[in-house]
Design an enzyme around this catalytic site. Structure first.
Site, PDB file in Angstrom:
ATOM      1  N   THR A  55       0.856  -1.182   0.000  1.00 45.06           N
ATOM      2  CA  THR A  55       0.000   0.000   0.000  1.00 45.06           C
ATOM      3  C   THR A  55       0.898   1.240   0.000  1.00 45.06           C
ATOM      4  O   THR A  55       2.025   1.196   0.483  1.00 45.06           O
ATOM      5  CB  THR A  55      -0.947   0.013   1.211  1.00 45.06           C
ATOM      6  OG1 THR A  55      -0.169  -0.033   2.402  1.00 45.06           O
ATOM      7  CG2 THR A  55      -1.918  -1.161   1.172  1.00 45.06           C
ATOM      8  N   GLY A  57       1.192   4.242   1.609  1.00 46.21           N
ATOM      9  CA  GLY A  57       1.780   4.773   2.840  1.00 46.21           C
ATOM     10  C   GLY A  57       2.797   3.842   3.462  1.00 46.21           C
ATOM     11  O   GLY A  57       3.812   4.263   3.999  1.00 46.21           O
ATOM     12  N   CYS A  58       2.513   2.550   3.380  1.00 40.74           N
ATOM     13  CA  CYS A  58       3.406   1.548   3.965  1.00 40.74           C
ATOM     14  C   CYS A  58       4.676   1.394   3.134  1.00 40.74           C
ATOM     15  O   CYS A  58       5.769   1.226   3.680  1.00 40.74           O
ATOM     16  CB  CYS A  58       2.689   0.204   4.071  1.00 40.74           C
ATOM     17  SG  CYS A  58       1.154   0.250   5.011  1.00 40.74           S
ATOM     18  N   SER A  59       4.532   1.458   1.808  1.00 44.16           N
ATOM     19  CA  SER A  59       5.655   1.204   0.903  1.00 44.16           C
ATOM     20  C   SER A  59       6.526   2.421   0.618  1.00 44.16           C
ATOM     21  O   SER A  59       7.710   2.283   0.353  1.00 44.16           O
ATOM     22  CB  SER A  59       5.129   0.678  -0.439  1.00 44.16           C
ATOM     23  OG  SER A  59       4.523  -0.569  -0.272  1.00 44.16           O
ATOM     24  N   VAL A  63       7.721   1.889   6.158  1.00 45.03           N
ATOM     25  CA  VAL A  63       8.838   0.945   6.228  1.00 45.03           C
ATOM     26  C   VAL A  63      10.137   1.575   5.719  1.00 45.03           C
ATOM     27  O   VAL A  63      11.183   1.433   6.372  1.00 45.03           O
ATOM     28  CB  VAL A  63       8.517  -0.380   5.509  1.00 45.03           C
ATOM     29  CG1 VAL A  63       9.723  -1.309   5.527  1.00 45.03           C
ATOM     30  CG2 VAL A  63       7.309  -1.063   6.168  1.00 45.03           C
TER      31      VAL A  63
END
Length: 170
Positions: A55, A57-59, A63
């Site tokens: 996703t 925001g996560c990618s 992270v």
């Protein structure tokens, strides 16, 4: 929940340990790990929870921020960084390779969401992600016990759980 220096801190998780019956997966469903043992073996560890692999925001932010600040986290005594998501092991493994996490971040799959549910860190994301997912969170653990817990107020935002904000709290 307490608000201190603009950081949302969840006090109901502090002093808890992970359920010793919990099982997470790494590179495949057969590659399992007990989070109580994994995080209990580190003097200081960080576990971040994300709503979904791949996703935006996560990618692009969450992270990668932990990868960018990896050396600073190590200098603050963090021996282990884990990332858990309600995804299958194959997705988490592919996402880790895509992000080039190497041995800096241990990617952990919680396929049925039992681990995050046991912590009270799940939410219904059916509209966007098809089912229950992990809230975005960052836990600091010392010898397997949660000492600090930060949870995004809207479950998915990118503020209190970012690596640069967590560093200020270590």
């Amino acid at each position: 929940m307490l608000r201190a220096s603009r950081v949302l801190f969840s006090s109901n998780l502090v002093s808890k340990s992970f359920n010793s019956a919990s099982v997470l997966q790494r590179s495949s469903p057969a590659d399992t790990v007990n989070p109580a043992e994994l995080f209990g073996s580190a003097k200081k560890a960080v576990l971040i929870g994300v709503p979904g692999a791949f996703t935006p925001g996560c990618s692009k932010t969450h992270v990668p921020g932990y990868l960018k600040h990896y050396d600073e986290l190590k200098n603050k005594g963090v021996e282990l960084i884990g990332c858990v998501s309600v995804n299958d092991a194959f997705v988490m493994d592919a996402w880790g390779k895509d992000l080039n996490v190497g041995d800096k971040v241990t990617m952990l799959a919680d396929p049925q969401g039992k681990f995050v549910k046991d912590l009270g860190l799940d939410f219904d994301a059916s509209a966007a992600l098809g089912g229950h997912r992990s809230k975005r969170f960052a836990l600091v653990l010392e010898n397997g016990k949660i000492t600090k817990a930060f949870v995004e107020p809207n479950n998915t935002g990118l503020s209190v759980t970012l690596a640069e904000n967590l560093l200020k709290e270590l």
